[in-house]
Motif scaffolding. Structure first.
Motif, PDB file in Angstrom:
ATOM      1  N   VAL A   8       0.832  -1.215   0.000  1.00  0.00           N
ATOM      2  CA  VAL A   8       0.000   0.000   0.000  1.00  0.00           C
ATOM      3  C   VAL A   8       0.858   1.253   0.000  1.00  0.00           C
ATOM      4  CG1 VAL A   8      -1.688   1.349   1.304  1.00  0.00           C
ATOM      5  CG2 VAL A   8      -1.942  -1.140   1.142  1.00  0.00           C
ATOM      6  N   LEU A   9       1.797   1.329   0.928  1.00  0.00           N
ATOM      7  CA  LEU A   9       2.609   2.542   1.040  1.00  0.00           C
ATOM      8  C   LEU A   9       3.588   2.675  -0.118  1.00  0.00           C
ATOM      9  CD1 LEU A   9       3.262   2.533   4.896  1.00  0.00           C
ATOM     10  CD2 LEU A   9       1.411   3.614   3.591  1.00  0.00           C
ATOM     11  N   GLY A  10       4.050   1.525  -0.661  1.00  0.00           N
ATOM     12  CA  GLY A  10       4.899   1.583  -1.843  1.00  0.00           C
ATOM     13  C   GLY A  10       4.144   2.157  -3.030  1.00  0.00           C
ATOM     14  N   THR A  11       2.884   1.758  -3.183  1.00  0.00           N
ATOM     15  CA  THR A  11       2.047   2.296  -4.260  1.00  0.00           C
ATOM     16  C   THR A  11       1.848   3.796  -4.097  1.00  0.00           C
ATOM     17  OG1 THR A  11       0.859   0.198  -4.505  1.00  0.00           O
ATOM     18  CG2 THR A  11      -0.230   2.171  -5.339  1.00  0.00           C
ATOM     19  N   THR A  12       1.581   4.215  -2.873  1.00  0.00           N
ATOM     20  CA  THR A  12       1.371   5.644  -2.609  1.00  0.00           C
ATOM     21  C   THR A  12       2.645   6.438  -2.847  1.00  0.00           C
ATOM     22  OG1 THR A  12      -0.282   5.099  -0.922  1.00  0.00           O
ATOM     23  CG2 THR A  12       0.619   7.327  -0.884  1.00  0.00           C
ATOM     24  N   LEU A  13       3.743   5.934  -2.317  1.00  0.00           N
ATOM     25  CA  LEU A  13       5.008   6.664  -2.390  1.00  0.00           C
ATOM     26  C   LEU A  13       5.488   6.848  -3.825  1.00  0.00           C
ATOM     27  CD1 LEU A  13       7.213   7.961  -0.641  1.00  0.00           C
ATOM     28  CD2 LEU A  13       8.395   5.761  -0.645  1.00  0.00           C
ATOM     29  N   THR A  14       5.350   5.819  -4.650  1.00  0.00           N
ATOM     30  CA  THR A  14       5.833   5.931  -6.031  1.00  0.00           C
ATOM     31  C   THR A  14       4.961   6.845  -6.879  1.00  0.00           C
ATOM     32  OG1 THR A  14       4.637   3.885  -6.569  1.00  0.00           O
ATOM     33  CG2 THR A  14       6.990   3.698  -6.061  1.00  0.00           C
ATOM     34  N   GLN A  15       3.755   7.162  -6.396  1.00  0.00           N
ATOM     35  CA  GLN A  15       2.908   8.095  -7.129  1.00  0.00           C
ATOM     36  C   GLN A  15       2.945   9.504  -6.542  1.00  0.00           C
ATOM     37  OE1 GLN A  15      -1.093   6.609  -8.349  1.00  0.00           O
ATOM     38  NE2 GLN A  15      -0.459   4.673  -7.427  1.00  0.00           N
ATOM     39  N   ALA A  16       2.837   9.597  -5.223  1.00  0.00           N
ATOM     40  CA  ALA A  16       2.719  10.909  -4.577  1.00  0.00           C
ATOM     41  C   ALA A  16       4.039  11.426  -4.016  1.00  0.00           C
ATOM     42  CB  ALA A  16       1.680  10.833  -3.456  1.00  0.00           C
ATOM     43  N   GLY A  17       4.986  10.534  -3.739  1.00  0.00           N
ATOM     44  CA  GLY A  17       6.266  10.961  -3.189  1.00  0.00           C
ATOM     45  C   GLY A  17       6.268  11.141  -1.690  1.00  0.00           C
ATOM     46  N   SER A  18       5.116  10.966  -1.062  1.00  0.00           N
ATOM     47  CA  SER A  18       5.022  11.103   0.393  1.00  0.00           C
ATOM     48  C   SER A  18       3.883  10.226   0.899  1.00  0.00           C
ATOM     49  CB  SER A  18       4.773  12.562   0.799  1.00  0.00           C
ATOM     50  OG  SER A  18       3.547  13.038   0.256  1.00  0.00           O
ATOM     51  N   ILE A  19       3.846  10.024   2.209  1.00  0.00           N
ATOM     52  CA  ILE A  19       2.864   9.136   2.830  1.00  0.00           C
ATOM     53  C   ILE A  19       2.190   9.863   3.986  1.00  0.00           C
ATOM     54  CG2 ILE A  19       2.541   6.994   4.111  1.00  0.00           C
ATOM     55  CD1 ILE A  19       5.054   5.941   2.653  1.00  0.00           C
ATOM     56  N   GLY A  20       0.852   9.853   4.014  1.00  0.00           N
ATOM     57  CA  GLY A  20       0.105  10.480   5.085  1.00  0.00           C
ATOM     58  C   GLY A  20      -0.349   9.469   6.124  1.00  0.00           C
ATOM     59  N   PRO A  21      -0.808   9.935   7.274  1.00  0.00           N
ATOM     60  CA  PRO A  21      -1.225   9.031   8.351  1.00  0.00           C
ATOM     61  C   PRO A  21      -2.394   8.120   7.979  1.00  0.00           C
ATOM     62  CG  PRO A  21      -1.806  11.315   8.857  1.00  0.00           C
ATOM     63  CD  PRO A  21      -0.898  11.352   7.689  1.00  0.00           C
ATOM     64  N   LEU A  22      -3.346   8.615   7.190  1.00  0.00           N
ATOM     65  CA  LEU A  22      -4.480   7.781   6.798  1.00  0.00           C
ATOM     66  C   LEU A  22      -4.019   6.608   5.932  1.00  0.00           C
ATOM     67  CD1 LEU A  22      -7.372  10.301   6.011  1.00  0.00           C
ATOM     68  CD2 LEU A  22      -7.124   8.795   7.988  1.00  0.00           C
ATOM     69  N   ALA A  23      -3.020   6.853   5.085  1.00  0.00           N
ATOM     70  CA  ALA A  23      -2.481   5.775   4.255  1.00  0.00           C
ATOM     71  C   ALA A  23      -1.851   4.698   5.125  1.00  0.00           C
ATOM     72  CB  ALA A  23      -1.455   6.328   3.268  1.00  0.00           C
ATOM     73  N   VAL A  24      -1.174   5.112   6.183  1.00  0.00           N
ATOM     74  CA  VAL A  24      -0.543   4.148   7.094  1.00  0.00           C
ATOM     75  C   VAL A  24      -1.604   3.293   7.777  1.00  0.00           C
ATOM     76  CG1 VAL A  24       0.867   3.871   9.166  1.00  0.00           C
ATOM     77  CG2 VAL A  24       1.479   5.599   7.462  1.00  0.00           C
ATOM     78  N   VAL A  25      -2.647   3.950   8.278  1.00  0.00           N
ATOM     79  CA  VAL A  25      -3.732   3.218   8.948  1.00  0.00           C
ATOM     80  C   VAL A  25      -4.375   2.224   7.996  1.00  0.00           C
ATOM     81  CG1 VAL A  25      -6.041   3.459   9.953  1.00  0.00           C
ATOM     82  CG2 VAL A  25      -4.223   5.039  10.626  1.00  0.00           C
ATOM     83  N   CYS A  26      -4.623   2.654   6.780  1.00  0.00           N
ATOM     84  CA  CYS A  26      -5.276   1.778   5.805  1.00  0.00           C
ATOM     85  C   CYS A  26      -4.366   0.632   5.378  1.00  0.00           C
ATOM     86  CB  CYS A  26      -5.712   2.583   4.587  1.00  0.00           C
ATOM     87  SG  CYS A  26      -7.079   3.718   4.941  1.00  0.00           S
ATOM     88  N   SER A  27      -3.057   0.870   5.352  1.00  0.00           N
ATOM     89  CA  SER A  27      -2.131  -0.209   4.997  1.00  0.00           C
ATOM     90  C   SER A  27      -2.166  -1.314   6.049  1.00  0.00           C
ATOM     91  CB  SER A  27      -0.707   0.335   4.849  1.00  0.00           C
ATOM     92  OG  SER A  27      -0.107   0.639   6.104  1.00  0.00           O
ATOM     93  N   VAL A  28      -2.339  -0.933   7.300  1.00  0.00           N
ATOM     94  CA  VAL A  28      -2.463  -1.923   8.375  1.00  0.00           C
ATOM     95  C   VAL A  28      -3.745  -2.734   8.190  1.00  0.00           C
ATOM     96  CG1 VAL A  28      -2.796  -2.209  10.869  1.00  0.00           C
ATOM     97  CG2 VAL A  28      -1.075  -0.610  10.009  1.00  0.00           C
ATOM     98  N   ALA A  29      -4.833  -2.038   7.849  1.00  0.00           N
ATOM     99  CA  ALA A  29      -6.119  -2.721   7.647  1.00  0.00           C
ATOM    100  C   ALA A  29      -6.042  -3.698   6.484  1.00  0.00           C
ATOM    101  CB  ALA A  29      -7.219  -1.687   7.409  1.00  0.00           C
ATOM    102  N   VAL A  30      -5.415  -3.296   5.383  1.00  0.00           N
ATOM    103  CA  VAL A  30      -5.255  -4.197   4.239  1.00  0.00           C
ATOM    104  C   VAL A  30      -4.429  -5.415   4.648  1.00  0.00           C
ATOM    105  CG1 VAL A  30      -4.223  -4.470   1.950  1.00  0.00           C
ATOM    106  CG2 VAL A  30      -5.515  -2.405   2.490  1.00  0.00           C
TER     107      VAL A  30
END
Length: 293
Positions: free
Chosen positions: A156-178
């Motif tokens: 999840v965070l790899g997908t976000t990072l390669t597109q947006a260049g940064s990671i927010g807290p909601l992305a982290v929470v959702c990566s745990v859920a996935v």
């Protein structure tokens, strides 16, 4: 020689939601941060799908040559059922890993996140040594840990990072859920195979915990992501869209805790993947809408 339909079944398409879901959530998080890059999202999807199919073939090969799949209830195993030569299945796995590596290198070069080459190499090694090598970690009860890490935060965070260049807290929470929901897919598979795995010496977490506690673990892994949706919804109300998948989850928990076994667990496995996909699609939309609210 295996037919095309047998190769498709051996690829275990019911597990593909575990590949698609992290990309949906990671891309939703990227869009929510103000970035839209469809090309990179497609590359991330190619990486994820190729890795999942690759690990399925690798497991088929490694379990097959060990004899773990000689007496199995569930989807066809090509080597275990002797419809395909072990070398052919191993080659199929390696080809999938090569496709994942090529797409991953392209994605890394576009995003200039060069350190992720190491992360990709670890993912491929993890896919092979899950059941491969002299000391497969999947035979030591560590499969759920690896699935959580690789299909949750890493994907999840790899997908976000390669597109947006940064990671927010909601992305982290959702990566745990996935990660939790993807683990539930593996647990549904392993609770079905407790008896045969124990006989063959495959000490999965399900074998260690036993049937009753494994079913309780499954229920927890299904429920926790929805609690995280509620928590995330406090910060951004579109995150509550993940709750749209709750009816599917409730039905699954009831069936597993009621003692579904054998072929009934094959349906549970499929429906767990669909629940993961439904939650991820809804949550991905919620993350994307976060840019507006």
């Amino acid at each position: 020689m295996a037919t095309l339909s047998q190769w498709v079944e051996g690829a275990r398409p019911r597990t593909l939601p575990t590949a698609v879901s992290p990309v949906l959530v990671g891309t939703g998080a990227a869009i929510g941060s103000g970035t839209v890059d469809i090309g990179r999202a497609v590359l991330a999807l190619v990486v994820a799908v190729a890795l999942v199919i690759g690990v399925n073939f690798a497991n088929d090969y490694s379990d097959g040559i060990r004899g773990t799949d000689d007496d199995r209830v569930g989807p066809m195993r090509l080597v275990g059922s002797k419809v395909a030569a072990p070398t052919a299945v191993r080659t199929a796995a390696l080809v999938c890993f090569a496709i994942a590596a090529l797409a991953g290198l392209t994605l890394v070069s576009l995003s200039e996140s060069w350190w992720m080459i190491a992360a990709g190499a670890v993912c491929i090694a993890g896919a092979w040594f899950y059941t491969g090598g002299k000391r497969p970690y999947g035979y030591a009860g560590l499969g759920e840990v690896a699935v959580f890490v690789f299909f949750g935060p890493v994907a999840v965070l790899g997908t976000t990072l390669t597109q947006a260049g940064s990671i927010g807290p909601l992305a982290v929470v959702c990566s745990v859920a996935v990660g939790f929901l993807t683990c539930a897919v593996l647990v549904a598979n392993n609770v079905r195979d407790i008896a045969t795995d124990e006989v063959s010496g495959k000490r999965t977490l399900a074998v260690t915990l036993g049937d009753r506690d494994t079913r309780r673990l499954y229920a927890a892994l299904i429920v926790l992501p929805f609690l995280l949706s509620i928590g995330a919804g406090i910060r951004s109300w579109p995150m509550l869209l993940g709750l749209l998948a709750l009816p599917l989850a409730v039905g699954l928990v009831r069936r597993v805790l009621a003692g579904a076994d054998g072929r009934k667990l094959i349906k549970v496995l499929k429906d767990t993947g669909l629940t993961l996909l439904a939650w991820s699609a809804a949550t991905g939309v919620g993350l994307a809408l976060g840019v507006l609210f």
